[in-house]
Design an enzyme around this catalytic site. Structure first.
Site, PDB file in Angstrom:
ATOM      1  N   GLU A 275      23.066  41.302  61.592  1.00  0.00           N
ATOM      2  CA  GLU A 275      22.910  40.216  60.618  1.00  0.00           C
ATOM      3  C   GLU A 275      23.677  40.519  59.331  1.00  0.00           C
ATOM      4  OE1 GLU A 275      21.142  37.952  57.244  1.00  0.00           O
ATOM      5  OE2 GLU A 275      21.136  40.114  57.520  1.00  0.00           O
ATOM      6  N   GLU A 276      23.704  41.789  58.963  1.00  0.00           N
ATOM      7  CA  GLU A 276      24.337  42.173  57.694  1.00  0.00           C
ATOM      8  C   GLU A 276      25.858  42.225  57.801  1.00  0.00           C
ATOM      9  OE1 GLU A 276      22.660  42.238  55.072  1.00  0.00           O
ATOM     10  OE2 GLU A 276      20.633  42.996  55.426  1.00  0.00           O
TER      11      GLU A 276
ATOM     12  N   ASP B 254      14.013  44.781  53.588  1.00  0.00           N
ATOM     13  CA  ASP B 254      15.073  43.996  54.243  1.00  0.00           C
ATOM     14  C   ASP B 254      15.581  44.730  55.471  1.00  0.00           C
ATOM     15  OD1 ASP B 254      17.013  42.150  54.811  1.00  0.00           O
ATOM     16  OD2 ASP B 254      18.368  42.773  53.234  1.00  0.00           O
TER      17      ASP B 254
ATOM     18  N   ASP C  82      19.249  45.538  61.735  1.00  0.00           N
ATOM     19  CA  ASP C  82      20.217  46.355  60.995  1.00  0.00           C
ATOM     20  C   ASP C  82      19.906  46.372  59.507  1.00  0.00           C
ATOM     21  OD1 ASP C  82      20.905  43.592  61.084  1.00  0.00           O
ATOM     22  OD2 ASP C  82      22.937  44.038  60.411  1.00  0.00           O
TER      23      ASP C  82
ATOM     24  N   GLU D  49      12.619  37.685  56.350  1.00  0.00           N
ATOM     25  CA  GLU D  49      13.485  38.195  55.273  1.00  0.00           C
ATOM     26  C   GLU D  49      12.684  38.248  53.971  1.00  0.00           C
ATOM     27  OE1 GLU D  49      16.521  39.292  55.364  1.00  0.00           O
ATOM     28  OE2 GLU D  49      17.688  38.248  56.897  1.00  0.00           O
TER      29      GLU D  49
HETATM   30 ZN   LIG Z   1      18.006  40.729  55.498  1.00  0.00          ZN
END
Ligand SMILES: [Zn+2]
Length: 383
Positions: free
Chosen positions: A143-144, A111, A81, A168
């Site tokens: 994740e976000e 990212d 994501d 990352e």
């Molecule tokens: Zn990230």
């Protein structure tokens, strides 16, 4: 193998496929199209591919692809994501990979969807018959936002491997530690009334004052008890980010709230921190007329703490020439660590470009990352 596109095509396909996740429903999207794209490429490369829909959000999924079997093994992991974007602030189409000035622009280049293209590029240099230990490519959801993808893996107890790299954006510097974070709201309820007679009400702002006082004292205690010089800010921080309550100077305020974040060091346990907070709130409001509640504003992320002498840390330090660091942002690493993997965060993007308009990945990071991942696969899966 013939069907999997070349590196730039992989990168373009990932950027072209939107996968925004957000706690705000108006921005939130499914990541399923991206998962299916990755699955088709990895199946062509003879990976065993599993798509694992999230229990609470079945329109989103993790992908777990593996090649080879045996003990140990290496996981190359990333989140599918991206954060939402502000189209008005972008000079490029966020969903079209654009090459300009030795940079690749697009939402998720840095990212961190770009990392999957590089991991696939490195993986396809191998014949699966060479593998003595499995190679996994792991692509997570959310994740976000909720971290539900990583939490689901912990519940499933998968994957089982010994070493993990999360790509990352760290500018290719290895990271073995980061702080954790909790975000909380405290609501204090009193009782409204005319300000001319205090006995007509219970003032929630005065109640909130007690709660804030408690938080600031607690912060001081925490900073005295926990320190780690590896971090730029070497102690836990607590920031008061929002207060609200009341409506008029001549009314006794009936409700007030404070929002804060607390960034914890690896020596601090997230569950114990919550427990301690509740205990202190109980004490503050014991034998008063206030009612209070604590509400989590986000599920929180534990701190990351990988042994600096772990073989994967040592290997990446040797290959990059950088000593492993501690950073201030959170990742899925604590969840992978809790599955028994020694995890390093290291990827080709830069954190300064993450969550920004005109996000880009420098072209000169591509080949060194692929080479580095190839060496890691060789060291941890073949040798
Ligand atoms: Zn990230």
């Amino acid at each position: 193998m013939v069907n999997t596109p070349d590196l730039m095509e992989l990168m373009a396909g990932l950027i072209r496929t939107p996968s925004v996740s957000s706690v705000s429903p108006e921005f939130d999207q499914s990541n399923m199209a991206l998962i299916e794209l990755l699955a088709s490429w990895l199946e062509d490369l003879h990976f065993n591919v599993e798509i694992l829909p999230l229990p609470m959000q079945p329109n989103k999924a993790n992908l777990l692809a593996s090649m080879g079997s045996g003990p140990g093994g290496l996981v190359l992991s990333g989140h599918t994501d991206t954060v939402p974007y502000d189209a008005g602030l972008w000079n490029f189409d966020p969903f079209k990979l654009t090459e300009k000035d030795q940079r690749l622009y697009g939402l998720g280049t840095s990212d961190m969807k770009g990392f999957f293209a590089l991991a696939i590029e490195a993986a396809r240099r191998f014949d699966p018959k060479q593998f003595k230990h499995p190679l996994f490519i792991l692509a997570t959801a959310d994740e976000e936002s909720s971290m539900e993808g990583a939490k689901m893996l912990v519940d499933l107890g998968r994957p089982k491997a010994r070493h993990a790299v999360i790509g990352e954006p760290t500018g290719m510097r290895p990271v073995h530690r980061h702080k954790g974070i909790i975000m909380e709201a405290i609501h204090v309820h009193g009782h409204g009334g005319h300000s001319s007679n205090p006995s007509l009400g219970v003032n929630a702002i005065e109640g909130l004052h007690r709660a804030i006082d408690m938080l600031l004292n607690w912060r001081e205690e925490l900073q005295g008890a926990h320190q780690n010089k590896e971090f730029n800010v070497p102690f836990p921080t607590l920031n008061l980010g929002l207060v609200s309550g009341g409506d008029n100077p001549n009314r006794i305020c009936s409700h007030a709230q404070v929002h804060f974040d607390l960034r914890i060091l690896p020596s601090m346990d997230m569950a114990l921190v919550h427990e301690e907070l509740d205990k202190r709130l109980e004490t503050v409001f014991k034998e008063t007329s206030y009612r209070f509640e604590r509400r989590q504003l986000s599920p929180g992320t534990p701190a990351m703490d990988t042994d600096v002498n772990a073989p994967i840390v040592k290997a990446i330090e040797k290959l990059t020439g950088y000593a492993s660091e501690a950073v201030a942002f959170c990742t899925e690493a604590p969840y992978l660590n809790s599955l028994g993997m020694q995890t390093v965060v290291m990827g080709p993007g830069d954190i300064a470009q993450a969550h920004q308009p005109d996000e880009f990945l420098s072209l000169d990071r591509l080949q060194p990352t692929v080479d580095l991942l190839e060496k890691l696969i060789y060291e941890f899966c073949v040798q």
